[in-house]
Each structure stands twice: as C-alpha cells, then as structure tokens.
Write a protein that holds these residues in place. Structure first.
Motif, PDB file in Angstrom:
ATOM      1  N   LEU A 158       1.996  14.587   0.420  1.00  0.00           N
ATOM      2  CA  LEU A 158       2.460  14.713   1.796  1.00  0.00           C
ATOM      3  C   LEU A 158       2.122  16.086   2.367  1.00  0.00           C
ATOM      4  CD1 LEU A 158       4.509  12.654   0.231  1.00  0.00           C
ATOM      5  CD2 LEU A 158       5.941  12.999   2.234  1.00  0.00           C
ATOM      6  N   SER A 159       2.650  17.140   1.733  1.00  0.00           N
ATOM      7  CA  SER A 159       2.583  18.485   2.297  1.00  0.00           C
ATOM      8  C   SER A 159       1.151  19.019   2.320  1.00  0.00           C
ATOM      9  CB  SER A 159       3.457  19.443   1.494  1.00  0.00           C
ATOM     10  OG  SER A 159       4.812  19.060   1.556  1.00  0.00           O
ATOM     11  N   GLU A 160       0.919  19.903   3.271  1.00  0.00           N
ATOM     12  CA  GLU A 160      -0.357  20.603   3.374  1.00  0.00           C
ATOM     13  C   GLU A 160      -0.093  22.095   3.518  1.00  0.00           C
ATOM     14  OE1 GLU A 160      -2.658  18.792   6.482  1.00  0.00           O
ATOM     15  OE2 GLU A 160      -2.584  16.803   5.539  1.00  0.00           O
ATOM     16  N   PRO A 161      -1.078  22.930   3.190  1.00  0.00           N
ATOM     17  CA  PRO A 161      -0.822  24.383   3.215  1.00  0.00           C
ATOM     18  C   PRO A 161      -0.271  24.877   4.548  1.00  0.00           C
ATOM     19  CG  PRO A 161      -2.899  23.920   2.106  1.00  0.00           C
ATOM     20  CD  PRO A 161      -2.427  22.626   2.676  1.00  0.00           C
ATOM     21  N   GLN A 162      -0.747  24.315   5.658  1.00  0.00           N
ATOM     22  CA  GLN A 162      -0.331  24.802   6.971  1.00  0.00           C
ATOM     23  C   GLN A 162       0.883  24.064   7.520  1.00  0.00           C
ATOM     24  OE1 GLN A 162      -2.664  22.540   6.554  1.00  0.00           O
ATOM     25  NE2 GLN A 162      -2.047  20.946   7.998  1.00  0.00           N
ATOM     26  N   LYS A 196      -4.088  19.010   0.294  1.00  0.00           N
ATOM     27  CA  LYS A 196      -2.692  18.706   0.026  1.00  0.00           C
ATOM     28  C   LYS A 196      -2.126  19.742  -0.948  1.00  0.00           C
ATOM     29  CE  LYS A 196      -2.187  15.032   2.592  1.00  0.00           C
ATOM     30  NZ  LYS A 196      -1.189  14.955   3.685  1.00  0.00           N
ATOM     31  N   MET A 197      -0.946  20.243  -0.624  1.00  0.00           N
ATOM     32  CA  MET A 197      -0.328  21.340  -1.374  1.00  0.00           C
ATOM     33  C   MET A 197       0.971  20.878  -2.022  1.00  0.00           C
ATOM     34  SD  MET A 197      -0.729  24.448  -2.273  1.00  0.00           S
ATOM     35  CE  MET A 197      -0.177  26.146  -2.364  1.00  0.00           C
ATOM     36  N   TRP A 198       1.334  21.530  -3.123  1.00  0.00           N
ATOM     37  CA  TRP A 198       2.581  21.279  -3.853  1.00  0.00           C
ATOM     38  C   TRP A 198       2.615  19.862  -4.439  1.00  0.00           C
ATOM     39  CZ3 TRP A 198       3.683  26.022  -4.104  1.00  0.00           C
ATOM     40  CH2 TRP A 198       3.700  26.857  -2.982  1.00  0.00           C
ATOM     41  N   ILE A 199       1.491  19.407  -4.965  1.00  0.00           N
ATOM     42  CA  ILE A 199       1.419  18.040  -5.471  1.00  0.00           C
ATOM     43  C   ILE A 199       1.795  18.016  -6.950  1.00  0.00           C
ATOM     44  CG2 ILE A 199       0.016  15.976  -5.668  1.00  0.00           C
ATOM     45  CD1 ILE A 199       0.601  17.093  -2.770  1.00  0.00           C
ATOM     46  N   SER A 200       2.996  17.547  -7.227  1.00  0.00           N
ATOM     47  CA  SER A 200       3.459  17.457  -8.615  1.00  0.00           C
ATOM     48  C   SER A 200       2.686  16.366  -9.339  1.00  0.00           C
ATOM     49  CB  SER A 200       4.957  17.148  -8.654  1.00  0.00           C
ATOM     50  OG  SER A 200       5.708  18.211  -8.116  1.00  0.00           O
TER      51      SER A 200
END
Length: 620
Positions: A158-162, A196-200
C-alpha cells in the motif's frame, strides 16, 4: 496463557455453541482443544527457540538475494505442514473449517513465541483470504491455494515513500498490457510502475514465489491519475511469473528489491522498499473492478488489524509471564514491619481518642530477603500487565467471535455482528498496541537493570511490540476512523448497539453484591463517553470535531475494556479458584487504576479543547 484461552473460549465465549451450526458441525470442543495443543507445542518447539536468533541475525542482502537464518525456513515449513495457513478455509480447499475465533486463539501461541517469524503467516493468510472473497476462480486456484498450502507467501503493498498512510496520494500506475489485456486467464493484465515502501515480507527466499497485492491507479483517458482514492485498483503481482495453470515459468517479474529497512524490532520479518517496473512494467492481474481496490484491500486490512492487536497482546502476555517468573525467583529487600526507632512512621488514632499515635515501621536487616513479588509496587506492575494483556486477549477473541457470527449467524445476528466489528476494529487494533506496549515497559521495570539488558527477553518484547502502534494504521489513523467514520455510520447504529450490550452487562452486574460498585462506575463512564460523543457531533467544522480524536479513542478504548473485564467478572461470580481470583483482582485493578483515566481523556473531548489545533507552527 493456555488456561486463560480455555476459559475465554469455553466459558466466556461459549465456542461449543458454534458446533451447532452447519459449517462447524464436524467439530467439537475436543477438536478445538487438539488444535490449541498442536499450536502450543509447535510454537514452543519451533518458533520460540528462534526468537532471539532472528532478532540478532536480521535480514541482509548479499548482492543477489535476501538472506535469513535457515532455521526460519524450517520453522515456517513445519507451520505450513500443520495446516494452519488454511485453518478457517473450506475442507474442499484443504482447510480445517475452524471458527475464526479458534484459529485466532491458536495463532496467539505463535505470535507470543516469535512475532518476527509469525508475521509471514499473518500476511500470507490475510492475502489468501482476500483472494478467496474477491478473486476470480482462476485467481483463487492459482494464487490463493498456493498460499493456503504455504508453498507461496503473500504481502500487501500500500504505502509509498511520498505517501505513507495517505493512500489518496499513491502514484503507482497500472496501464493495460496490450489490446487483449482483458483476455488473460489470470485476470485483466496490466503493467505496473512505481515504488512501494515498508513492505513486510517483500522479498526473501523462504518460498519459491511471493504474491504481492498492490494498490495502484489506472490512468484516465488523458493519461493522468484520478485524484483521491476513487481511482485506486488492486492487482496481483507475483515475484515470479506464472502461466495460466499456475506453474512457474522461471522468469522473474519486473519487481526489484531497492532496499531493506533496518528496524528497531520485529527483525525476523523482512521490510522492503520495492521498485515495480524498472524494465517496462511488472505484470499484474486486476482483482475486482477498476476503482474498487480499497474496498477489496480493506478486507485484508481489517483482518490484519485484528491480528496486529492480537500480536501486540501476545507480546504483552510474553512479558507478563516472564515478569511473574522473575518476580517469584528474584529476591531483594525485606518486608516492612513494626520496628521501634525508625524514621519512617504512620499515624492513627489511639483507642482512647487522645490524638494520633505514632507507629514506626522499618525492616529487620537480619531477616532473609524476600522474593520481589512480596512488594506491593511489584504486584502493582504485575496486576497492570495482567489487566492489559488478559483484557486485550479477551477483546481480540470477542472480535474474532463477531467474525464467526457475521458469517454463520442468523441474518439479524450477522448484521449486528458486522456493525459491532466495524466499530470495535479500531479499538481491537490500537488499544492492545498501546497498553500491551506499556505492559512490556513494566516488564522491563520489574526486571530492574537486568530488564534493560539482552540477557533477558523482555527488552526484545518491547522492541518487537513498538511497531504495532504504527503499522496497519497509526493511532491517529485509527482514531480518525473511529470518530469520523465508525461512530456516526448508519446514524450511530453501531454505537447504540455497543452501548446496549454494555448496559446488559451493567444490569447483570448490578444484581451481584460484589459487582454493584464497578457496575455503577462503568455506567458513569459510559455517560461521559456519550456526552463527549455528542460534543463532537454538535456541528463544529470537521477539523475541529476531529482535533481530539486520539483522546477520544483512548477514552473509548478504556470504557470498552472496562466492559470486557466486568463481563468476565460476572461470568466468574462465585468462583474462588486461583484463575478466577486472578481475573477478579485484575478487574478490580482496572476499575480502580485505569478506568479513571478515561475521565481526563473524555473531558478534553467534551470541552472541545483546540490547543493542539491552534498552536502556531513557529511555537515548536
């Protein structure tokens, strides 16, 4: 923890009643117990011994692949062999067809043993469950079944760096892959580009493939992305390409590891920055209709949020149990006793009423030191941990029981369960994340200086648990969801339903001499919650109405947990065994020491205090 789980399942939640429903008719309390036995044993023998190892040997990239301790692979292979990935799925799909509440209780053992290893299972199960609801038949067979068997693992991207939590600002693009893009057997095929950032669990070699569920936007006819969340769609993007039959082609998809995040805790689970489409676009297959991505993803997110709360709870339980063991074996200090000539004193009236009579207290230096559990302040810290962790466990299982009611109850009960679940999910995620973290802090305090060292596990429990206030929606996000969406939904129907259930408990408790006082305290707290809620809905601009959403969440959460504890105390009325007395004292502690905190939080809300909204930026 097992005795508490057995009590909550069998006596408080009456899971045996579920076996009267067609879906669970082949089960009994004996089969439920056997699942708990197996899970407790597997967690103790395969997960717990690796918890420190995966913390100290965190994931690293060797230039070609992500490297984890080989023991992680073996532990998760045994978990897969146990069938727990598919525990709640249909028997026809290889599942056990267990109630969700039983599966959650069993999962608590694994989360407690090693959250860093268990997180792969959490994500994979949630990914597969989403596809079983929203995927096509081919997507279920190719992608979900492989995950339910533990052969492939899954993620949620879901999350992205920006963007972070602001999903309306995501910039990952999904463009149709050629003229016949809608004819692919695996679903409408797109090419994805973005980050995509913070991908567990985003990259590893534990399994032969990883199924990414990716949120992205499909450009409009003008080539621009639709602003806001309306344009978000959901896509299956496998790490390794597969054919229509689900066999690996040997070709890697255009998904690249851009970096590993090095975390405070929960280090056994990789956390990644992933680049999609560095070489023309990653092949992805749309799940559901265009623009329906968030609706589909929330199926996974809501399940994940309840599991995050359970994970936080399990870590709180781990620290509590370690504290009890340490407090019973560590000797330090001596009991206070009446002893003349000491400077410490207490005063009371003499029998003759001749004014205060001073009795000095002190310690007999010649007496042997006592176990620290003999000191009132240590017992305070143990009671706090017990109240937090066991209360949170009850809330998690109550929420899971609502899931079962939603899916297998009669229409009226299912509707009520769905409403309550929507309302309680922000609490089930956020309350354990905050207060079981506090339990872990108290566990360190009980251990004294030793607790601050790596020689004892409690410092790792705290580090592992600190993440849970952040991921799957921070406290602020959960608070806005509760106050801005869940409380007012359907004209406040969910809140009215919750308050009716609380009132039912209060009425039952009022009939019992031992619980009449706590019942009155809870009723008063509910009145303050209603007053604060009305103050927020009094027509203020949204920014002002939601300015104190977090104290509202905190006050709401404490009222809910007080209700849970009072309901448990009603169930235990008249019992004098150790388990019952322990929970009765935990309830008394919560009402005396914790419930009063709700007054302060709700007073801030009711007064519409705007200090935090109005403070100028240059004041910081």
């Amino acid at each position: 923890m097992r005795a508490t789980l057995d009590f909550l399942l069998n006596e408080w939640l009456d899971v045996e009643a579920l076996t009267q429903r067609p879906r669970f008719a082949d089960h009994s309390t004996e089969t439920f117990a056997s699942v708990l036995d197996m899970s407790e044993r597997l967690a103790a023998t395969e997960f717990a011994p690796l918890n420190r190892l995966v913390d100290t040997q965190e994931p690293h990239f060797d230039g070609e692949r992500v490297v984890l301790p080989r023991e992680t692979h073996g532990a998760l292979a045994k978990y897969a062999a146990s069938g727990m990935f598919a525990a709640t799925q249909d028997e026809a799909m290889g599942g056990m067809q267990l109630p969700f509440v039983v599966e959650m209780a069993a999962s608590a053992f694994f989360y407690k043993a090693s959250i860093g290893i268990s997180s792969y299972a959490v994500l994979t199960t949630a990914n597969a469950n989403l596809l079983m609801v929203h995927g096509t038949e081919r997507q279920k067979q190719v992608f979900a079944v492989q995950q339910l068997a533990g052969r492939w693992f899954g993620t949620m991207c879901l999350s992205e760096p920006q963007a972070g939590s602001s999903l309306s600002d995501i910039a990952t693009r999904a463009v149709p892959d050629g003229a016949g893009f809608e004819d692919d057997a695996l679903g409408a095929r797109y090419r994805l580009t973005g980050n995509k950032m913070w991908i567990s669990g985003g990259d590893h070699e534990i399994t032969e493939n990883i199924v990414h569920l990716v949120l992205a936007k499909i450009p409009g006819p003008d080539g621009k992305l639709v602003p806001g969340t309306r344009g978000i769609s959901l896509f299956i993007v496998p790490k390794m390409r597969v054919n229509a039959e689900g066999a690996l082609t040997g070709e890697r998809n255009d998904v690249a590891l851009a970096g590993l995040n090095h975390k405070l805790g929960n280090r056994g689970t990789t956390n990644c920055l992933l680049n999609f489409g560095e070489h023309g676009g990653a092949a992805g297959y749309r799940v559901g209709a265009p623009g329906e991505g968030l609706r589909c993803m929330f199926h996974m997110m809501n399940e994940a949020r309840i599991r995050i709360g359970l994970g936080a709870t399990a870590l709180g339980m781990a620290g509590y149990e370690a504290s009890v063991e340490y407090a019973n074996t560590r000797t330090q200090g001596r009991r206070m006793s009446a002893a003349p000539g000491h400077s410490q004193a207490s005063s009371h009236r003499s029998p003759q009423g001749e004014g205060p009579q001073v009795t000095t207290t002190g310690k007999d230096a010649g007496a042997p030191p006592v176990a620290i559990i003999g000191h009132a302040d240590v017992r305070r810290m143990l009671l706090a941990q017990k109240a937090y962790a066991e209360g949170a466990l009850a809330l998690a299982l109550y929420s899971a029981r609502l899931v079962d009611e939603q899916h297998t109850g009669d229409p009226a009960a299912a509707k009520d369960a769905a409403l309550l679940l929507e309302l309680l999910t922000p609490i089930a995620k956020s309350w354990p994340s905050e207060w079981c973290l506090e339990a872990n802090s108290l566990a360190i305090q009980v251990h004294g200086g030793y607790g601050y060292t790596r020689d004892f596990a409690v410092e790792q429990y705290w580090r592992d648990n600190r993440l849970n206030m952040i991921h799957e929606g921070t406290h602020g996000v959960q608070a806005l969801d509760l106050l801005g969406r869940k409380v007012p939904m359907e004209g406040g129907a969910a809140l009215r339903l919750l308050l009716a259930r609380i009132q039912h408990t209060v009425t039952r408790a009022t009939e019992l001499d031992t619980l009449r006082g706590p019942a009155a305290h809870l009723a008063a707290a509910v009145a303050r919650l209603e007053h604060a809620t009305q103050a927020c809905q009094a027509g203020a601009p949204p920014e002002e109405a939601l300015a104190n959403a977090v104290p509202y969440l905190q006050g709401f959460g404490h009222v809910v947990l007080a209700w849970v504890w009072l309901d448990i105390a009603v169930q235990l009325d008249g019992r004098t065994d150790a388990l019952a007395r322990g929970k009765q004292f935990a309830m008394r502690y919560f009402f005396a020491h914790e419930l009063p905190k709700a007054d302060a939080w709700l007073a801030v809300v009711a007064s519409n205090d705007l200090t935090c909204l109005h403070v100028p930026v240059d004041c910081f």
